[in-house]
Write a protein that holds these residues in place. Structure first.
Motif, PDB file in Angstrom:
ATOM      1  N   ILE A   1       0.827  -1.208   0.000  1.00 50.11           N
ATOM      2  CA  ILE A   1       0.000   0.000   0.000  1.00 50.11           C
ATOM      3  C   ILE A   1       0.857   1.252   0.000  1.00 50.11           C
ATOM      4  O   ILE A   1       0.578   2.230  -0.708  1.00 50.11           O
ATOM      5  CB  ILE A   1      -0.948  -0.017   1.219  1.00 50.11           C
ATOM      6  N   LEU A   2       1.925   1.227   0.769  1.00 47.61           N
ATOM      7  CA  LEU A   2       2.790   2.396   0.854  1.00 47.61           C
ATOM      8  C   LEU A   2       3.489   2.648  -0.487  1.00 47.61           C
ATOM      9  O   LEU A   2       3.637   3.806  -0.912  1.00 47.61           O
ATOM     10  CB  LEU A   2       3.819   2.196   1.962  1.00 47.61           C
ATOM     11  N   ASN A   3       3.897   1.590  -1.167  1.00 46.29           N
ATOM     12  CA  ASN A   3       4.518   1.755  -2.479  1.00 46.29           C
ATOM     13  C   ASN A   3       3.522   2.331  -3.486  1.00 46.29           C
ATOM     14  O   ASN A   3       3.873   3.203  -4.305  1.00 46.29           O
ATOM     15  CB  ASN A   3       5.061   0.413  -2.994  1.00 46.29           C
ATOM     16  N   GLN A   4       2.285   1.863  -3.427  1.00 44.92           N
ATOM     17  CA  GLN A   4       1.254   2.404  -4.317  1.00 44.92           C
ATOM     18  C   GLN A   4       0.984   3.878  -4.009  1.00 44.92           C
ATOM     19  O   GLN A   4       0.823   4.693  -4.924  1.00 44.92           O
ATOM     20  CB  GLN A   4      -0.027   1.587  -4.166  1.00 44.92           C
ATOM     21  N   THR A   5       0.981   4.198  -2.722  1.00 45.33           N
ATOM     22  CA  THR A   5       0.733   5.584  -2.323  1.00 45.33           C
ATOM     23  C   THR A   5       1.865   6.496  -2.775  1.00 45.33           C
ATOM     24  O   THR A   5       1.627   7.619  -3.249  1.00 45.33           O
ATOM     25  CB  THR A   5       0.566   5.657  -0.789  1.00 45.33           C
ATOM     26  N   ILE A   6       3.099   6.030  -2.633  1.00 42.03           N
ATOM     27  CA  ILE A   6       4.253   6.824  -3.070  1.00 42.03           C
ATOM     28  C   ILE A   6       4.183   7.074  -4.575  1.00 42.03           C
ATOM     29  O   ILE A   6       4.490   8.176  -5.053  1.00 42.03           O
ATOM     30  CB  ILE A   6       5.565   6.116  -2.679  1.00 42.03           C
ATOM     31  N   GLU A   7       3.751   6.045  -5.299  1.00 42.95           N
ATOM     32  CA  GLU A   7       3.622   6.211  -6.753  1.00 42.95           C
ATOM     33  C   GLU A   7       2.565   7.257  -7.091  1.00 42.95           C
ATOM     34  O   GLU A   7       2.784   8.120  -7.962  1.00 42.95           O
ATOM     35  CB  GLU A   7       3.269   4.858  -7.376  1.00 42.95           C
ATOM     36  N   ILE A   8       1.435   7.219  -6.405  1.00 43.05           N
ATOM     37  CA  ILE A   8       0.368   8.204  -6.654  1.00 43.05           C
ATOM     38  C   ILE A   8       0.838   9.600  -6.260  1.00 43.05           C
ATOM     39  O   ILE A   8       0.619  10.587  -6.996  1.00 43.05           O
ATOM     40  CB  ILE A   8      -0.897   7.816  -5.859  1.00 43.05           C
ATOM     41  N   GLN A   9       1.511   9.685  -5.118  1.00 42.09           N
ATOM     42  CA  GLN A   9       1.975  11.001  -4.658  1.00 42.09           C
ATOM     43  C   GLN A   9       3.079  11.550  -5.564  1.00 42.09           C
ATOM     44  O   GLN A   9       3.192  12.765  -5.751  1.00 42.09           O
ATOM     45  CB  GLN A   9       2.461  10.893  -3.220  1.00 42.09           C
TER      46      GLN A   9
END
Length: 492
Positions: A217-225
């Protein structure tokens, strides 16, 4: 020289008086012993084994605790870990040696009330002085006509000695039964450790899977951010936002990138906690982390409270320890009664090996019986007895406490399972709403219809809610595992 009739009568009367005196001493001693035992009342506590009829719900006797652990868990990776731990875990292997020690104690106690026999072989040389009592006798006597005593004189002996304490008051057998129940209690202690080990590995396994999902989830969030950061930079170039917006997005990306290392460290620690439990050096743990939030634990059946007494190893252990203390108390009381010991021996004793074959001249034997009882200064025995009484009462309270604790743990865990299920459903809806809001806020921000802070706060709330959802799923699985353990499952 012959005694006159009157002298013979006087001798008989003296012997009769001595016999009567000995009888009176014996009777008086026994009276004192048994009178003292009357003051030692058998103080015990009868344990209360009452349990309510149910856990606040149905009285269905179907109980998940009867399911073996390798059928209760469905993840093959987890089953492999548990199976390895049951073979290699050091604490469990230490407990197995405790069981062997208790078993040896039973064997020792059993041997105490059986007869013992020893083979004795001896040889020696004895030189006595001429002007001593034995030396004078040897010098003035002959072993056989024409044969003087040899000097020095050797002494050869071969014989068998036996002794046996007759267990009149079951003191020795009660001690044996106490040791036997402690041995059985040690087995239940091992079973209780197995339930904890199975539970601990399962909890650690699902914690590790939860950390994998947090990482994803954190990797996906970093990608979105990171994508949002590029949009902000383009808007700054176009003069639509200030440098502050760019720095805020950069800080958010850096914060989450930094948090990745915290999760990675937690994963390493979780893996090594499992490695320690399975008795191996650090290495990657095979696991299936996909679709973690969609895992639905199987329905668990609590049965009825009375089944806890048969299924929970800690309750069974407390019961066996209570039985052992009852036997200890009986054995301590028997210490005040007389004990009867028989001793006997037979063999051959001669000063020369050639005379061993001459019987009955070289044959020796003895048999005796001793009746021994404490008469005065019995404080040590009383202290032992009162201590045994206190330990029996203590064990009864501990048994009751263990039953009560098992019932309360079950009720609490049942309630937790129910409340977590309802809470998880609401949290899932929250995550779904916040996930949708990320797309909405990003689109609005791209069209200059939303402030950058709204985008940041939405993304932050979404990440936190997803983490909370994963943690709640982990709690759900943990309560499911705890319920299995609380009911007494995991050791079969």
């Amino acid at each position: 020289m012959q005694l006159t009739i009157s002298q013979q009568l006087m001798k008989i009367m003296k012997m009769s008086t001595k016999m009567r005196l000995g009888s009176w001493i014996l009777i008086t001693s026994l009276s004192v012993i048994f009178a003292g035992c009357k003051d030692l009342k058998l103080v015990t506590k009868t344990e209360n084994t009452y349990t309510p009829a149910n856990f606040g719900g149905s009285q269905d006797t179907l109980n998940s605790a009867t399911t073996s652990w390798n059928h209760f868990f469905k993840d093959q990776n987890l089953i492999t870990l548990i199976d390895t731990a049951l073979k290699n875990n050091q604490e469990l292997n230490i407990m197995m040696q405790e069981i062997n020690i208790a078993k040896a104690e039973v064997r020792a106690k059993k041997g105490e009330y059986l007869p013992t026999a020893n083979l004795q072989v001896g040889a020696g040389v004895d030189k006595v002085g001429r002007y001593t009592r034995n030396g004078s006798l040897e010098a003035n006597n002959e072993i056989a006509p024409g044969k003087e005593f040899p000097e020095p004189m050797s002494d050869l002996l071969v014989g068998v000695n036996a002794s046996w304490e007759i267990d009149i008051w079951r003191k020795l057998r009660n001690s044996r039964d106490a040791a036997a129940n402690r041995y059985l209690a040690s087995i239940e202690g091992k079973n209780f450790m197995v339930t904890h080990l199975v539970s601990e590995i399962a909890n650690s396994y699902y914690e590790l899977v939860a950390l994998d999902n947090k990482m994803e989830i954190l990797n996906q969030t970093i990608e979105i951010q990171s994508d949002a950061l590029q949009i902000v930079k383009m808007q700054k170039t176009a003069g639509m936002v200030s440098e502050l917006a760019v720095k805020k997005f950069e800080a958010e990306v850096l914060k989450n990138q930094s948090h990745l290392y915290y999760i990675r460290q937690s994963i390493i620690e979780a893996e090594n906690r499992i490695n320690f439990l399975v008795g191996r050096f650090p290495q990657p743990v095979q696991r299936n982390s996909a679709n973690f939030t969609e895992l639905i634990p199987d329905t668990i059946y609590s049965g009825v409270p009375s089944q806890l007494l048969q299924n929970r190893p800690d309750i069974r252990k407390a019961e066996l320890e209570l039985v052992a203390t009852k036997f200890d108390l009986k054995a301590a009381r028997a210490d005040f009664y007389p004990s009867l010991r028989l001793t006997a021996g037979a063999g051959f004793n001669a000063f020369n090996a050639q005379y061993f074959i001459k019987a009955p001249q070289s044959l020796i034997y003895n048999i005796a019986g001793d009746l021994i009882a404490p008469l005065i200064n019995r404080n040590a025995l009383k202290a032992k007895y009162f201590a045994a009484s206190a330990k029996q009462i203590q064990a009864a309270y501990n048994y009751e406490k263990t039953i009560l604790n098992g019932y309360i743990e079950t009720v609490n865990t049942l309630s937790m399972i129910s409340n977590l299920k309802k809470s998880y459903e609401l949290k899932s809806q929250q995550v779904q709403a916040l996930t949708q809001s990320i797309t909405i806020s990003t689109n609005l921000f791209s069209n200059a219809r939303a402030d950058y802070m709204e985008v940041l706060m939405t993304q932050r709330d979404a990440v936190e809610s997803k983490f909370e959802l994963i943690e709640m799923k982990q709690q759900q699985l943990s309560s499911w595992i705890s319920m299995y353990q609380t009911l007494g499952g995991g050791w079969k």
